[in-house]
Design an enzyme around this catalytic site. Structure first.
Site, PDB file in Angstrom:
ATOM      1  N   PRO A 292       0.748  -1.245   0.000  1.00  0.00           N
ATOM      2  CG  PRO A 292      -0.107  -1.090   2.145  1.00  0.00           C
ATOM      3  CD  PRO A 292       1.011  -1.660   1.366  1.00  0.00           C
ATOM      4  CD  GLU A 293       5.079   3.569  -1.674  1.00  0.00           C
ATOM      5  OE1 GLU A 293       5.105   4.606  -2.340  1.00  0.00           O
ATOM      6  OE2 GLU A 293       6.079   2.886  -1.436  1.00  0.00           O
TER       7      GLU A 293
ATOM      8  CG  HIS B 238      -7.241  -9.039  11.113  1.00  0.00           C
ATOM      9  ND1 HIS B 238      -7.120 -10.028  12.077  1.00  0.00           N
ATOM     10  CD2 HIS B 238      -6.098  -9.082  10.410  1.00  0.00           C
ATOM     11  CE1 HIS B 238      -5.939 -10.613  11.959  1.00  0.00           C
ATOM     12  NE2 HIS B 238      -5.301 -10.062  10.944  1.00  0.00           N
TER      13      HIS B 238
ATOM     14  NE  ARG C 289      10.625   2.698   5.567  1.00  0.00           N
ATOM     15  CZ  ARG C 289       9.400   2.859   5.079  1.00  0.00           C
ATOM     16  NH1 ARG C 289       8.696   3.923   5.378  1.00  0.00           N
ATOM     17  NH2 ARG C 289       8.861   1.946   4.317  1.00  0.00           N
TER      18      ARG C 289
ATOM     19  NE  ARG D 227       5.194  -6.708   8.747  1.00  0.00           N
ATOM     20  CZ  ARG D 227       6.212  -6.004   8.241  1.00  0.00           C
ATOM     21  NH1 ARG D 227       6.387  -5.965   6.948  1.00  0.00           N
ATOM     22  NH2 ARG D 227       7.022  -5.373   9.027  1.00  0.00           N
TER      23      ARG D 227
ATOM     24  CE  LYS E 100       2.136   6.309   2.198  1.00  0.00           C
ATOM     25  NZ  LYS E 100       3.348   6.157   3.035  1.00  0.00           N
TER      26      LYS E 100
END
Length: 268
Positions: free
Chosen positions: A2-3, A95, A254, A115, A59
């Site tokens: 996801p970006e 979830h 990063r 995660r 996002k």
DNA sequence: CTCTATGTTTAATT
DNA sequence: GAATTAAACATAGA
């Protein structure tokens, strides 16, 4: 996953599945995902309501219900929304579940996130995380003078500044790396050291990457972002532009891939 | 076994 | 105050 491009695709899909649909049942029990929130509040806020629209800024996703209730969704590192036939069994990393009925047909929309860095937040108004986002390049548009005004005041490395969500919304590690490579700017350059031409090149590069990452043809390929990713994760490989081996450094915690030959360091 | 990962937040340090 | 660094979160894949 996801970006900005991935979240935009997620928005379009959610919109297709949910817009105009009525929620028959909603479930989410994971206290890590529901942050803040509770399973009870999630179910009662959603059930019986109709989905008016699905929006995105950076996002973050916002599912807007007819009564004004908002469901915010951040995908974290591994979150994804998928559609399943009504009554499908629960996946291991599932979830949340939103069962809906649309034009008389039932279907089920599920949130997967192994995660569990992602979040779901339900509320009557916009949350601070949403309100504090900087301009979104697609939703709000982005002009060179706007970006220049923001970068001018900062001495941080330009890559760190670009990834600051309160400055510009939606730029993640891959987008930042690819945009700076296309603009031929060393990611360590102080943000305030960029010339007006540099900022113009950055804006054009960003739009190029976004357009390519969102191209329908790119999206059909199994390879995510299609051909939009040229150097991310390719340390040691020859730069596609000049052939020098790509370097890897750490910036703002990063990993950062760049070409030390054709991405020039700006200094003031 | 080790290393790495598309994100964000918090604490500690400079 | 600004900026940087490290760690934490939890899991999967190479």
């Amino acid at each position: 996953m996801p970006e900005l491009p991935d979240v935009e695709i997620a928005r379009r899909q959610l919109s297709r599945w949910l817009r105009g649909a009525t929620i028959t049942q909603a479930r989410s029990t994971d206290r890590r995902i529901l942050r803040p929130g509770s399973p009870e509040a999630f179910a009662t806020a959603l059930e019986g309501r109709t989905v008016r629209d699905v929006e995105r800024r950076g996002k973050w996703l916002k599912i807007l219900l007819a009564d004004g209730t908002r469901v915010f969704s951040h995908l974290g590192m591994t979150g994804a929304w998928v559609e399943r036939p009504a009554g499908s069994r629960e996946a291991r990393s599932e979830h949340a579940r939103i069962d809906v009925e649309r034009r008389g047909r039932p279907t089920s929309v599920r949130y997967l996130d192994p995660r569990r860095f992602g979040r779901l937040v339900v509320g009557a108004k916009d949350i601070p995380e949403w309100l504090e986002l900087g301009p979104d390049p697609l939703v709000d548009g982005l002009r060179a003078d706007t970006l220049a005004a923001m970068l001018d005041r900062s001495r941080r490395p330009v890559k760190v500044a670009l990834m600051d969500q309160t400055m510009l919304a939606g730029i993640g590690n891959i987008l930042a790396i690819e945009t700076l490579w296309r603009a031929r700017i060393d990611p360590r350059s102080p943000a305030g050291a960029l010339s007006r031409a540099d900022v113009g090149a950055l804006v054009r590069a960003l739009h190029t990457v976004l357009r390519r990452a969102l191209a329908p043809r790119a999206r059909q390929a199994s390879d995510e972002w299609g051909g939009a990713i040229r150097i991310y994760g390719r340390r040691g490989s020859p730069c596609p532009r000049c052939g020098a081996p790509l370097k890897r450094i750490l910036l703002g915690g990063r990993t950062t891939t760049f070409c030390a030959r054709c991405q020039r360091l700006r200094k003031r």
